[in-house]
Motif scaffolding. Structure first.
Motif, PDB file in Angstrom:
ATOM      1  N   ARG A 109       0.818  -1.203   0.000  1.00  0.00           N
ATOM      2  CA  ARG A 109       0.000   0.000   0.000  1.00  0.00           C
ATOM      3  C   ARG A 109       0.858   1.263   0.000  1.00  0.00           C
ATOM      4  NH1 ARG A 109      -2.721   1.772   4.239  1.00  0.00           N
ATOM      5  NH2 ARG A 109      -2.105   0.005   5.558  1.00  0.00           N
ATOM      6  N   ALA A 110       1.912   1.281   0.806  1.00  0.00           N
ATOM      7  CA  ALA A 110       2.776   2.457   0.859  1.00  0.00           C
ATOM      8  C   ALA A 110       3.488   2.680  -0.479  1.00  0.00           C
ATOM      9  CB  ALA A 110       3.794   2.271   1.977  1.00  0.00           C
ATOM     10  N   GLU A 111       3.932   1.611  -1.120  1.00  0.00           N
ATOM     11  CA  GLU A 111       4.589   1.759  -2.415  1.00  0.00           C
ATOM     12  C   GLU A 111       3.625   2.257  -3.482  1.00  0.00           C
ATOM     13  OE1 GLU A 111       6.238  -2.070  -3.127  1.00  0.00           O
ATOM     14  OE2 GLU A 111       7.935  -1.810  -1.752  1.00  0.00           O
ATOM     15  N   LEU A 112       2.364   1.832  -3.408  1.00  0.00           N
ATOM     16  CA  LEU A 112       1.370   2.332  -4.359  1.00  0.00           C
ATOM     17  C   LEU A 112       1.100   3.810  -4.134  1.00  0.00           C
ATOM     18  CD1 LEU A 112      -1.132  -0.674  -4.419  1.00  0.00           C
ATOM     19  CD2 LEU A 112       0.440   0.029  -6.225  1.00  0.00           C
ATOM     20  N   ASP A 163       2.527   9.605  -6.155  1.00  0.00           N
ATOM     21  CA  ASP A 163       3.031  10.867  -5.577  1.00  0.00           C
ATOM     22  C   ASP A 163       2.244  11.297  -4.352  1.00  0.00           C
ATOM     23  OD1 ASP A 163       5.040  11.082  -7.471  1.00  0.00           O
ATOM     24  OD2 ASP A 163       3.802  12.245  -8.862  1.00  0.00           O
ATOM     25  N   GLU A 164       1.696  10.347  -3.668  1.00  0.00           N
ATOM     26  CA  GLU A 164       1.008  10.632  -2.400  1.00  0.00           C
ATOM     27  C   GLU A 164       1.964  10.282  -1.258  1.00  0.00           C
ATOM     28  OE1 GLU A 164      -2.490   8.262  -2.650  1.00  0.00           O
ATOM     29  OE2 GLU A 164      -3.459   9.560  -4.138  1.00  0.00           O
ATOM     30  N   HIS A 165       3.002  11.092  -1.120  1.00  0.00           N
ATOM     31  CA  HIS A 165       4.074  10.775  -0.185  1.00  0.00           C
ATOM     32  C   HIS A 165       3.652  10.958   1.271  1.00  0.00           C
ATOM     33  CE1 HIS A 165       6.819  10.387  -3.550  1.00  0.00           C
ATOM     34  NE2 HIS A 165       6.404  11.570  -4.005  1.00  0.00           N
ATOM     35  N   ALA A 166       2.673  11.806   1.528  1.00  0.00           N
ATOM     36  CA  ALA A 166       2.201  11.964   2.903  1.00  0.00           C
ATOM     37  C   ALA A 166       1.525  10.686   3.394  1.00  0.00           C
ATOM     38  CB  ALA A 166       1.234  13.142   2.980  1.00  0.00           C
ATOM     39  N   GLU A 207       2.864   8.131   6.358  1.00  0.00           N
ATOM     40  CA  GLU A 207       2.016   7.692   7.472  1.00  0.00           C
ATOM     41  C   GLU A 207       1.989   6.175   7.593  1.00  0.00           C
ATOM     42  OE1 GLU A 207      -2.664   8.134   8.895  1.00  0.00           O
ATOM     43  OE2 GLU A 207      -1.949   9.072   7.038  1.00  0.00           O
ATOM     44  N   THR A 208       1.914   5.477   6.463  1.00  0.00           N
ATOM     45  CA  THR A 208       1.889   4.017   6.490  1.00  0.00           C
ATOM     46  C   THR A 208       3.207   3.461   7.039  1.00  0.00           C
ATOM     47  OG1 THR A 208       0.413   4.029   4.561  1.00  0.00           O
ATOM     48  CG2 THR A 208       1.538   1.969   5.070  1.00  0.00           C
ATOM     49  N   TYR A 209       4.328   4.021   6.594  1.00  0.00           N
ATOM     50  CA  TYR A 209       5.632   3.547   7.081  1.00  0.00           C
ATOM     51  C   TYR A 209       5.793   3.803   8.583  1.00  0.00           C
ATOM     52  CZ  TYR A 209       7.282   2.770   2.297  1.00  0.00           C
ATOM     53  OH  TYR A 209       7.443   2.301   1.001  1.00  0.00           O
ATOM     54  N   ALA A 261      10.131   8.969   1.554  1.00  0.00           N
ATOM     55  CA  ALA A 261       8.958   9.841   1.582  1.00  0.00           C
ATOM     56  C   ALA A 261       9.321  11.231   2.106  1.00  0.00           C
ATOM     57  CB  ALA A 261       7.865   9.207   2.441  1.00  0.00           C
ATOM     58  N   GLU A 262      10.155  11.298   3.132  1.00  0.00           N
ATOM     59  CA  GLU A 262      10.571  12.596   3.662  1.00  0.00           C
ATOM     60  C   GLU A 262      11.430  13.356   2.647  1.00  0.00           C
ATOM     61  OE1 GLU A 262      10.760  11.386   8.426  1.00  0.00           O
ATOM     62  OE2 GLU A 262      12.546  11.190   7.136  1.00  0.00           O
ATOM     63  N   PHE A 263      12.294  12.652   1.930  1.00  0.00           N
ATOM     64  CA  PHE A 263      13.105  13.301   0.899  1.00  0.00           C
ATOM     65  C   PHE A 263      12.234  13.837  -0.227  1.00  0.00           C
ATOM     66  CE2 PHE A 263      15.514  12.987  -3.104  1.00  0.00           C
ATOM     67  CZ  PHE A 263      16.565  13.865  -2.826  1.00  0.00           C
ATOM     68  N   ALA A 264      11.232  13.067  -0.638  1.00  0.00           N
ATOM     69  CA  ALA A 264      10.334  13.502  -1.702  1.00  0.00           C
ATOM     70  C   ALA A 264       9.521  14.719  -1.288  1.00  0.00           C
ATOM     71  CB  ALA A 264       9.407  12.357  -2.103  1.00  0.00           C
ATOM     72  N   ARG A 265       9.233  14.842  -0.017  1.00  0.00           N
ATOM     73  CA  ARG A 265       8.478  16.000   0.473  1.00  0.00           C
ATOM     74  C   ARG A 265       9.374  17.195   0.788  1.00  0.00           C
ATOM     75  NH1 ARG A 265       4.432  14.359   5.136  1.00  0.00           N
ATOM     76  NH2 ARG A 265       3.662  16.454   4.603  1.00  0.00           N
TER      77      ARG A 265
END
Length: 376
Positions: A39-42, A47-50, A54-56, A75-79
């Protein structure tokens, strides 16, 4: 259990795949971690990094897993949260010192923050653990070159060139970066050898032409030959227009070099000045210069030269010229042309007839008639 979700992913229905994974996670709590990771990879692919972050975090709250920490840092780097990503990766590397992807991501964080020296240090640690990955060696050389460490860059790119010599993934940019590192160190002789090796060992193409021209321009500039350096940069720009696989970094470096040499062709630039001077000296170009050296065409053919003057008519072949000379020889008197007469052009009979100056007088006398001429 996971098959319906993967079928939706294969069909490109990512939203439905996320809902399917959520339902399967509730129905099969035993496989909740695998479904949460999917789910987190999807979410990240959308581009739903938030949502991915949250999932991680929920996974890490239950268990400390390397893939979950790495996913959180991504995810933090992408944001754009570079400090948080570096803190996460530092803790992750401390707990998993052989997680090489964490080193690569941490180097990217340092590089994005403008800390080239920090990125170089992280990559050197990664290369010390895993020295055989060409991609990481190449990145270390690029970062070292950006940080001004020409010695480390030379060492890294020499390893890259040696390891990729017989690989189908050879890149002419590796030779170019090695040349740039050697030029910065002042070793022009070794840099010239690398350029020759690049020209011999790689397949011809616009990418190779671009790298060769940029490398030669760097060598000429180091030698103080500014004119040759400008010509090399102009040829590199022409080759880059046809190249398709060159990196963005190489193109940006070429743009910086052109701007440094004022090749932007702006209103106040001297770019193209030499060409304008050549046009002023020779208006009309090469064809007009050649045309000025020829007589004007009036639409009528020029009259042919008269026979017997020695000037052969234009357009006849070599065989006709030979026949004309033979006919004139047969029409001449036995003693040859009269003294003072102009010898026909191309009629070189030296060595064939060795007659005395008073031969005609001797032939007219009784004594002269009995003298026989030697056989020709």
């Amino acid at each position: 259990m996971l098959l319906p979700t993967y079928q939706l992913v294969a069909g490109g229905k990512l939203r439905e795949a996320i809902r399917s994974a959520t339902a399967a996670e509730i129905a099969h709590p035993r496989h909740a971690l695998d479904l949460a990771r999917l789910r987190a990879e999807l979410h990240a692919s959308l581009d739903e990094h938030a949502q991915a972050e949250e999932t991680y975090r929920k996974v890490l709250a239950h268990r400390s897993l390397g893939w979950a920490g790495l996913g959180l840092a991504r995810a933090e780097f992408a944001r754009g949260r570079l400090d948080a990503a570096r803190a996460t990766l530092g803790a992750l590397i401390g707990a998993n010192p052989r997680l090489m992807a964490a080193y690569d991501l941490l180097a990217r964080c340092h590089e994005a923050a403008g800390d080239a020296a920090g990125a170089q240090k992280v990559l050197e640690e990664a290369v010390a653990i895993s020295p055989h990955l060409v991609r990481r060696l190449r990145k270390l050389g690029e970062v070292a070159l950006a940080a001004g460490d020409a010695a480390s860059a030379e060492k890294s790119f020499k390893q890259v060139v040696a390891r990729a010599r017989y690989s189908e993934f050879r890149d002419p940019e590796d030779h170019l970066r090695l040349v740039q590192a050697l030029v910065r160190r002042g070793d022009a002789v070794q840099a010239s050898g690398v350029v020759r090796d690049l020209e011999r060992s790689l397949r011809a193409g616009p990418e190779l032409d671009a790298c060769l021209n940029i490398a030669n321009a760097a060598l000429h500039e180091a030698a103080g030959n500014k004119g040759a350096a400008l010509a090399g940069l102009q040829a590199a720009v022409a080759a880059v227009r046809s190249a398709t696989t060159l990196s963005t970094g190489l193109k940006l470096g070429l743009v910086r070099s052109c701007l440094a040499h004022r090749l932007d062709a702006g209103p106040g630039s001297d770019a193209g000045g030499d060409e304008r001077c050549r046009q002023r000296r020779h208006p009309g170009g090469r064809r007009a210069r050649l045309r000025r050296g020829r007589p004007a065409r009036t639409g009528r053919r020029r009259p042919q030269a008269a026979q017997g003057t020695g000037a052969h008519p234009a357009g006849r072949g070599r065989r006709e010229a030979q026949h004309g000379r033979r006919a004139r020889r047969r029409a001449e008197p036995v003693g040859g042309a009269a003294p003072g007469a102009e010898r026909p052009a191309g009629d070189d009979r030296r060595g064939r007839r060795r007659a005395a100056p008073d031969r005609r007088a001797r032939l007219g006398s009784p004594a002269g008639r009995s003298v026989r001429c030697p056989a020709r």
